[in-house]
Design a protein around this motif. Structure first.
Motif, PDB file in Angstrom:
ATOM      1  N   SER A 159      50.165  66.021  29.304  1.00  0.00           N
ATOM      2  CA  SER A 159      48.862  65.375  29.387  1.00  0.00           C
ATOM      3  C   SER A 159      47.843  66.320  30.020  1.00  0.00           C
ATOM      4  O   SER A 159      48.199  67.317  30.663  1.00  0.00           O
ATOM      5  CB  SER A 159      48.955  64.097  30.223  1.00  0.00           C
TER       6      SER A 159
ATOM      7  N   ARG B 204      47.943  67.484  19.113  1.00  0.00           N
ATOM      8  CA  ARG B 204      48.033  66.355  20.046  1.00  0.00           C
ATOM      9  C   ARG B 204      48.893  65.254  19.448  1.00  0.00           C
ATOM     10  O   ARG B 204      48.907  65.070  18.229  1.00  0.00           O
ATOM     11  CB  ARG B 204      46.637  65.802  20.363  1.00  0.00           C
ATOM     12  N   ASP B 205      49.586  64.518  20.327  1.00  0.00           N
ATOM     13  CA  ASP B 205      50.355  63.382  19.841  1.00  0.00           C
ATOM     14  C   ASP B 205      49.492  62.121  19.873  1.00  0.00           C
ATOM     15  O   ASP B 205      48.286  62.189  20.143  1.00  0.00           O
ATOM     16  CB  ASP B 205      51.646  63.199  20.642  1.00  0.00           C
TER      17      ASP B 205
ATOM     18  N   THR C 107      49.190  59.815  21.935  1.00  0.00           N
ATOM     19  CA  THR C 107      48.616  59.465  23.233  1.00  0.00           C
ATOM     20  C   THR C 107      47.514  60.426  23.669  1.00  0.00           C
ATOM     21  O   THR C 107      46.877  60.224  24.692  1.00  0.00           O
ATOM     22  CB  THR C 107      49.708  59.454  24.319  1.00  0.00           C
TER      23      THR C 107
END
Length: 264
Positions: A216, A246-247, A249
């Motif tokens: 993150s 990016r995933d 989340t």
């Protein structure tokens, strides 16, 4: 990418696709003011305020960057094919992160807004409705520490609702005259994060901390000691280069293929 990316300082000028004559002239004059002070103009190539900003820059003899929502080789809107040719002919650039030949879709317009914000040293919103892509661009700019300015107007005119809202919420500084934005320092990027177009030591450090497991922004901030604004600019740059993704989340991870994106 088509053309050559002009160096900083760069002013982003954005707004509605359906401005009135005052909005068009304001965008043109802002662009000319910027060129007169040595600034490059960045916008999205759309109808309305975007086109007026690009045209004002060209007419003043400056260089401008079009951040397109379409793939390379696709002029969108088609009516701007001649404008885009003039952009390139005057030493500017057309940037896109999409594959060659791809047509734009709703999501690609929102996605390109973050690129406009990241390339800009300051951002000016001319006319925009309360819900608009221009405000999305302004909020990206705020998120990554780019100073935002807004041209205010009558509260009875919906074209001024967006800029008025940005000023009243403290998200933008009011433009009192055409020179107001250019009184801002172009050196907003921390010294260690300069060189947006090149992977410097700090970019390499952040990339080296990423693996195939998502991290993150908060975790990366703790590992690097960077403030969120500069860190987000680095992550956006690495994403534009096609080096990270990016995933769901929003956490970041290194791309396995390391395929160079079409931005640079």
């Amino acid at each position: 990418m088509c053309g050559d990316v002009p160096p900083p300082p760069r002013v982003g000028i954005v707004g509605t696709r359906t401005p009135d004559l005052t909005g068009i002239e304001t965008a043109r004059l802002l662009a000319r003011e910027g060129v007169g002070r040595g600034w490059c103009v960045v916008s999205g190539g759309a109808a309305g305020i975007d086109a007026a900003a690009h045209e004002g820059c060209i007419h003043a003899g400056g260089r401008t960057i079009v951040v397109s929502a379409a793939g390379a080789g696709v002029a969108y809107p088609p009516i701007h094919a001649d404008l885009f040719s003039r952009v390139l002919g005057q030493g500017g650039a057309i940037l896109t992160e999409r594959e060659p030949g791809q047509k734009p879709y709703r999501g690609s317009f929102l996605a390109r807004n973050r690129i406009i914000a990241a390339l800009s040293d300051i951002l000016v919103v001319v006319q925009a409705r309360f819900r608009s892509g221009a405000l999305n661009t302004a909020r990206w700019a705020n998120k990554i520490g780019v100073p935002v300015f807004a041209v205010p107007g009558s509260p009875q005119n919906p074209l001024h609702a967006g800029p008025n809202a940005l000023v009243s919420s403290g998200e933008a500084t009011i433009v009192l005259d055409l020179g107001t934005p250019f009184g801002a320092s172009p050196g907003k990027v921390d010294r260690e994060v300069q060189g947006l177009l090149d992977l410097d030591e700090l970019h390499g450090k952040v990339l080296g901390l990423l693996g195939t497991q998502p991290a993150s922004v908060e975790e990366l901030a703790c590992m690097t000691g960077l403030e969120p604004g500069p860190l987000l600019r680095i992550l956006l740059h690495l994403e534009f280069k096609g080096l990270i993704t990016r995933d769901a989340t929003g956490a970041c991870l290194k791309r396995l293929d390391h395929r160079q994106g079409s931005m640079y």
